[in-house]
Motif scaffolding. Sequence first.
Motif, PDB file in Angstrom:
ATOM      1  N   LEU A   1      -0.964 -41.385 -19.936  1.00 37.72           N
ATOM      2  CA  LEU A   1       0.442 -41.630 -19.663  1.00 37.72           C
ATOM      3  C   LEU A   1       0.623 -41.666 -18.148  1.00 37.72           C
ATOM      4  CD1 LEU A   1       2.579 -39.354 -22.042  1.00 37.72           C
ATOM      5  CD2 LEU A   1       2.497 -41.847 -22.020  1.00 37.72           C
ATOM      6  N   VAL A   2       1.309 -42.686 -17.656  1.00 38.86           N
ATOM      7  CA  VAL A   2       1.623 -42.781 -16.231  1.00 38.86           C
ATOM      8  C   VAL A   2       3.135 -42.850 -16.117  1.00 38.86           C
ATOM      9  CG1 VAL A   2       1.312 -44.061 -14.096  1.00 38.86           C
ATOM     10  CG2 VAL A   2      -0.532 -43.995 -15.776  1.00 38.86           C
ATOM     11  N   CYS A   3       3.711 -41.860 -15.431  1.00 36.06           N
ATOM     12  CA  CYS A   3       5.168 -41.786 -15.326  1.00 36.06           C
ATOM     13  C   CYS A   3       5.549 -41.514 -13.868  1.00 36.06           C
ATOM     14  CB  CYS A   3       5.712 -40.672 -16.227  1.00 36.06           C
ATOM     15  SG  CYS A   3       7.514 -40.527 -16.211  1.00 36.06           S
ATOM     16  N   THR A   4       6.562 -42.222 -13.387  1.00 32.04           N
ATOM     17  CA  THR A   4       7.028 -42.061 -12.003  1.00 32.04           C
ATOM     18  C   THR A   4       8.463 -41.567 -12.005  1.00 32.04           C
ATOM     19  OG1 THR A   4       5.592 -43.864 -11.275  1.00 32.04           O
ATOM     20  CG2 THR A   4       7.378 -43.218  -9.799  1.00 32.04           C
ATOM     21  N   HIS A   5       8.699 -40.514 -11.212  1.00 34.69           N
ATOM     22  CA  HIS A   5      10.044 -39.967 -11.048  1.00 34.69           C
ATOM     23  C   HIS A   5      10.522 -40.241  -9.621  1.00 34.69           C
ATOM     24  CE1 HIS A   5       9.086 -36.845 -14.406  1.00 34.69           C
ATOM     25  NE2 HIS A   5       9.493 -38.004 -14.903  1.00 34.69           N
ATOM     26  N   PRO A   6      11.795 -40.553  -9.444  1.00 35.76           N
ATOM     27  CA  PRO A   6      12.296 -40.887  -8.102  1.00 35.76           C
ATOM     28  C   PRO A   6      12.591 -39.667  -7.230  1.00 35.76           C
ATOM     29  CG  PRO A   6      14.059 -41.083  -9.689  1.00 35.76           C
ATOM     30  CD  PRO A   6      12.829 -40.757 -10.484  1.00 35.76           C
TER      31      PRO A   6
ATOM     32  N   ALA B   1       5.731 -47.580  -6.873  1.00 37.91           N
ATOM     33  CA  ALA B   1       4.954 -46.362  -7.093  1.00 37.91           C
ATOM     34  C   ALA B   1       4.346 -46.351  -8.494  1.00 37.91           C
ATOM     35  CB  ALA B   1       5.835 -45.132  -6.889  1.00 37.91           C
ATOM     36  N   GLN B   2       5.096 -46.847  -9.489  1.00 31.13           N
ATOM     37  CA  GLN B   2       4.563 -46.925 -10.852  1.00 31.13           C
ATOM     38  C   GLN B   2       3.362 -47.868 -10.908  1.00 31.13           C
ATOM     39  OE1 GLN B   2       5.163 -45.195 -13.429  1.00 31.13           O
ATOM     40  NE2 GLN B   2       4.279 -46.353 -15.123  1.00 31.13           N
ATOM     41  N   GLN B   3       3.449 -48.995 -10.228  1.00 24.98           N
ATOM     42  CA  GLN B   3       2.314 -49.919 -10.172  1.00 24.98           C
ATOM     43  C   GLN B   3       1.088 -49.260  -9.533  1.00 24.98           C
ATOM     44  OE1 GLN B   3       3.669 -53.387  -8.069  1.00 24.98           O
ATOM     45  NE2 GLN B   3       5.205 -53.940  -9.621  1.00 24.98           N
ATOM     46  N   LEU B   4       1.325 -48.530  -8.437  1.00 22.59           N
ATOM     47  CA  LEU B   4       0.214 -47.847  -7.772  1.00 22.59           C
ATOM     48  C   LEU B   4      -0.397 -46.793  -8.695  1.00 22.59           C
ATOM     49  CD1 LEU B   4       1.733 -47.320  -4.201  1.00 22.59           C
ATOM     50  CD2 LEU B   4       0.007 -48.997  -4.879  1.00 22.59           C
ATOM     51  N   GLY B   5       0.451 -46.077  -9.448  1.00 23.63           N
ATOM     52  CA  GLY B   5      -0.059 -45.058 -10.357  1.00 23.63           C
ATOM     53  C   GLY B   5      -0.881 -45.649 -11.485  1.00 23.63           C
ATOM     54  N   GLU B   6      -0.409 -46.742 -12.075  1.00 22.07           N
ATOM     55  CA  GLU B   6      -1.168 -47.377 -13.152  1.00 22.07           C
ATOM     56  C   GLU B   6      -2.502 -47.913 -12.641  1.00 22.07           C
ATOM     57  OE1 GLU B   6       1.177 -50.291 -15.162  1.00 22.07           O
ATOM     58  OE2 GLU B   6       2.890 -48.943 -15.470  1.00 22.07           O
ATOM     59  N   GLN B   7      -2.506 -48.490 -11.438  1.00 18.87           N
ATOM     60  CA  GLN B   7      -3.755 -48.993 -10.879  1.00 18.87           C
ATOM     61  C   GLN B   7      -4.727 -47.846 -10.574  1.00 18.87           C
ATOM     62  OE1 GLN B   7      -4.484 -52.317 -10.587  1.00 18.87           O
ATOM     63  NE2 GLN B   7      -6.553 -51.560 -10.133  1.00 18.87           N
ATOM     64  N   PHE B   8      -4.186 -46.729 -10.056  1.00 14.33           N
ATOM     65  CA  PHE B   8      -5.019 -45.559  -9.758  1.00 14.33           C
ATOM     66  C   PHE B   8      -5.641 -45.014 -11.038  1.00 14.33           C
ATOM     67  CE2 PHE B   8      -5.949 -41.149  -8.832  1.00 14.33           C
ATOM     68  CZ  PHE B   8      -6.398 -41.171  -7.520  1.00 14.33           C
ATOM     69  N   CYS B   9      -4.860 -44.946 -12.094  1.00  8.83           N
ATOM     70  CA  CYS B   9      -5.363 -44.448 -13.373  1.00  8.83           C
ATOM     71  C   CYS B   9      -6.435 -45.386 -13.941  1.00  8.83           C
ATOM     72  CB  CYS B   9      -4.201 -44.291 -14.358  1.00  8.83           C
ATOM     73  SG  CYS B   9      -4.684 -43.659 -15.976  1.00  8.83           S
ATOM     74  N   THR B  10      -6.196 -46.679 -13.866  1.00  7.49           N
ATOM     75  CA  THR B  10      -7.162 -47.652 -14.388  1.00  7.49           C
ATOM     76  C   THR B  10      -8.484 -47.582 -13.633  1.00  7.49           C
ATOM     77  OG1 THR B  10      -5.346 -49.124 -15.021  1.00  7.49           O
ATOM     78  CG2 THR B  10      -7.545 -50.091 -14.859  1.00  7.49           C
ATOM     79  N   ASP B  11      -8.404 -47.408 -12.318  1.00 14.47           N
ATOM     80  CA  ASP B  11      -9.608 -47.406 -11.496  1.00 14.47           C
ATOM     81  C   ASP B  11     -10.417 -46.121 -11.632  1.00 14.47           C
ATOM     82  OD1 ASP B  11      -8.878 -49.887 -10.619  1.00 14.47           O
ATOM     83  OD2 ASP B  11      -7.998 -49.181  -8.730  1.00 14.47           O
ATOM     84  N   HIS B  12      -9.747 -44.979 -11.763  1.00 16.93           N
ATOM     85  CA  HIS B  12     -10.447 -43.700 -11.674  1.00 16.93           C
ATOM     86  C   HIS B  12     -10.554 -42.941 -12.984  1.00 16.93           C
ATOM     87  CE1 HIS B  12      -8.867 -44.512  -7.561  1.00 16.93           C
ATOM     88  NE2 HIS B  12     -10.095 -44.188  -7.249  1.00 16.93           N
ATOM     89  N   PHE B  13      -9.783 -43.325 -13.998  1.00 11.26           N
ATOM     90  CA  PHE B  13      -9.888 -42.673 -15.303  1.00 11.26           C
ATOM     91  C   PHE B  13     -10.081 -43.713 -16.407  1.00 11.26           C
ATOM     92  CE2 PHE B  13      -6.798 -40.172 -12.701  1.00 11.26           C
ATOM     93  CZ  PHE B  13      -7.652 -39.127 -12.407  1.00 11.26           C
TER      94      PHE B  13
END
Length: 539
Positions: free
Chosen positions: A120-125, A102-114
């Motif tokens: 800051l990209v943070c993932t909570h379980p 999920a953290q990888q997906l969040g970082e990729q989403f941030c890189t692509d769209h922002f």
Amino acid sequence: MATFKHISSKNADYGAAEKYLTFQHDEFSMKPTLDESGRLVPREDYRIAALNCGGEDFAVACMRSNLRYGKNQKREDVKSHHYIISFDPRDGTDNGLTVDRAQQLGEQFCTDHFPGHQALVCTHPDGHNHSGNIHIHIVINSLRIESVPLLPYMDRPADTLEGCKHRCTDAAMEYFKSEVMEMCHRENLYQIDLLHGSKNRITEREYWAQKKGQLALDKENAALAATGQPVKQTKFETDKAKLRQTIRKALDRATTFDEFSALLLQQGVTVKESRGRLSYLTPDRTKPITARKLGDDFDKAAVLALLTQNAHRAAEQTTAIPEHHSTQRGRLQEEKTAKTAPKENGLQRMVDREAKRAEGKGAGYDRWAAVHNLKQMAATHNFLTENELLDPDRLDAAEKAARETLSEKREALKTVEAALAAKKELRKAANDYRRTRPTVDEHRKLKGKKADRYYQANEADFIIYEAAKRKLRELHPGNKLPSRDKLNAEIEALISKKNALYNEYREAKAAHERLFTAQQNAQKLYRQPSRRKEQSHER
């Protein structure tokens, strides 16, 4: 199903965002949780990464960029944007979603769209309600520090330029939601349609109101149980939840919009339509709740569709089983008669058969008109008898009084509407004046070419300022600006008064229409010469 949420923040302390992501917080007060020594308690498990910060702390990097470009220096400026992607709790067990993935997906989403934003990209379980849903927090500085290509959700050239700010528009949110849905589809995760709303829309405020109310109710029930007293209610319901139930009950019984409005009015709820959108005003409020805040089931299109279904269902249940027709013509005649039949318990005007014959209407229409007139004669006589209006003079007086009452209600409604429009215009002028006044004050401090350049760069604000000042002189003479809170209170009071007057006007209009129709029918029914002629024709 993954959900997507956006929160804008005007907090100048960028470190507060990182503190929230890495330390435990109370789910109701949002205050950090402290241990016995008064120190912050770190979260048990999370993944966090800073993007485009040049190796510096996120807060320090954001403040450096803001000072460099001279942005985010005012209190009212949006300093950061917080996006949250929450996955379905079943994705962990059924689809193998992990915190690291999920953290990888969040970082990729941030890189692509922002791109071009410090983030800051943070993932909570787990969620704060312990539902087991993995979720991603993406916090970006509203300032863009690099020029970027034009992305699909951008609609202005400034959206790509270095030193400009991020804008979260409706089009951008739709694009982001579609990208989240595409990501879930690509990763084989559970997903719902985020682009077409929900039947029951629960806002952030309503969600927390329900949580806090349920907690207080549980404590109260525990105290009652400890003393041996019975518990009356176990589930807390918000005012919006109760309103949804009231509307659904009315929708189950109503077949027309007028009937739907009347059923809600019996419960103290007023239905209002403005620009094709419905809103609902409860007795304890001065401002109505829009259908958009309640859910898609309560907007105009959904309400009318359900009422139509109810009407068809009622017609099917009340329609007698048709007998066998010897000819197709007989069946069509009965269908036509059913369509042209008058409304139940309603008055309709009688038909001038002589005039219709002169227009060229055929024998079939004349036969229908004869039956229609007979039904309306009976309905009119019953109406006049029940209301003791058989005397023509009393009927004329009642119709005149109803017409005068309708005119009074209409004028009163127009007066309130005019006052409401003036108050709204005054509020807009005051807001425009407050917003542009700092620009004018800054211009007065400058001289020479600097003043000319400043004026050219902010010419729109100067035009708005002058227009607002003229409007304020016209609507609010005096040197003191009207109070914002007082204006809002006056506007809400006028809206409440307008809603009440509108209901009275609608009732007065319906009463006058009934009396006017009865008066027109009575003139034909009790007019002796034409009555004899009508009877000779009907024989």
